[in-house]
Design an enzyme around this catalytic site. Structure first.
Site, PDB file in Angstrom:
ATOM      1  N   GLU A  82      -5.428  -3.910  -2.953  1.00  0.00           N
ATOM      2  CA  GLU A  82      -5.903  -5.063  -2.521  1.00  0.00           C
ATOM      3  C   GLU A  82      -6.717  -5.756  -3.569  1.00  0.00           C
ATOM      4  O   GLU A  82      -7.775  -6.422  -3.479  1.00  0.00           O
ATOM      5  CB  GLU A  82      -6.906  -4.789  -1.559  1.00  0.00           C
ATOM      6  CG  GLU A  82      -6.515  -3.766  -0.226  1.00  0.00           C
ATOM      7  CD  GLU A  82      -5.586  -4.767   0.613  1.00  0.00           C
ATOM      8  OE1 GLU A  82      -5.410  -5.755   0.422  1.00  0.00           O
ATOM      9  OE2 GLU A  82      -4.972  -4.159   1.645  1.00  0.00           O
ATOM     10  N   SER A 122       0.827  -1.099  -0.115  1.00  0.00           N
ATOM     11  CA  SER A 122       0.099   0.007  -0.038  1.00  0.00           C
ATOM     12  C   SER A 122       0.955   1.399  -0.098  1.00  0.00           C
ATOM     13  O   SER A 122       0.539   2.282  -0.577  1.00  0.00           O
ATOM     14  CB  SER A 122      -0.974   0.170   1.166  1.00  0.00           C
ATOM     15  OG  SER A 122      -1.920  -1.009   1.047  1.00  0.00           O
TER      16      SER A 122
END
Length: 232
Positions: free
Chosen positions: A115, A47
């Site tokens: 994700e 991330s």
């Protein structure tokens, strides 16, 4: 020196390139869009890299969308464990990603898809369509496998379709010191091997949490000293 000698002394000029070769520069207008998949276990910086890439592309005047699904924050955000975060579009199973991009008023140059392992297989196909048919760069980030070490269907499709697959390994270590490869699900202090494939949790001390292990200790179900040693 005579005018004739000066003419002969002029440096030679290369003729214009009329056909491409292995050494020819590729015109920027002819650049193909790319589908890249960055994967790794929890805590490896996926991330963080997604947020950095969005920042870098935006600084160059490119317009993009940031997407996520099941972020650890519980909201439509991309968040990293080092404190960075950004509002994002939540991807539910019914979202058509091609329609999302083509319905946007301004031209979209790239997508950041955090994700992506939780997307549907159909949505991965849509990402490939955006690259091939609409010239949109797609940078996908996610886990490769679940808590059982079984590959997520969306991740498998990304492995099959991506132009480039990059494993991220930012010094994520198992408790034994070996490189961490797999995510164990820990419930009530014990590692489990059954249950829903997707269950949102983090690497903190919650009742349901995840712990990164090396392959040896994931297979053995060993969480380290002071933890339950038997997987259930």
């Amino acid at each position: 020196m005579s005018h004739e000698v000066m003419e002969q002394a002029k440096p030679l000029s290369w003729p214009p390139v009329t056909e491409s070769s292995a050494l020819s520069a590729v015109p920027s207008a002819a650049r193909d869009a790319v589908l890249k998949f960055y994967f790794g276990p929890m805590d490896c910086g996926k991330s963080t890299l997604a947020l950095q890439m969005n920042y870098n592309h935006g600084r160059q005047g490119r317009r993009g969308l940031v997407l996520t699904k099941h972020d650890r924050s519980g909201g439509p955000k991309v968040t990293s464990r080092i404190g960075l975060g950004l509002e994002a579009i939540e991807v539910d199973d019914s979202l058509d990603l091609v329609r999302l991009v083509t319905a946007t008023r301004d031209r979209i140059d790239y997508l950041i898809c955090d994700e992506a392992c939780f997307y549907t297989v159909e949505q991965i196909e849509q990402l490939a369509d955006l690259v091939d048919e609409h010239g949109v760069d797609v940078y996908a980030f996610g886990l490769a496998s679940d808590f059982r070490s079984v590959m997520f269907p969306a991740a498998q499709r990304l492995f099959e379709l991506a132009d480039e697959v990059c494993r991220l390994q930012v010094e994520v270590l198992c408790w034994c010191g070996r490189p961490g490869q797999l995510n164990a699900r820990v419930v009530g202090g014990a590692m489990v091997r059954t249950g829903e494939q997707v269950m949102i949790g983090d690497t903190d001390a919650s009742l349901v949490r995840y712990q990164v292990l090396c392959r040896r200790h994931h297979r053995a179900g060993r969480l380290g000293e002071g933890s339950a040693q038997q997987a259930v």
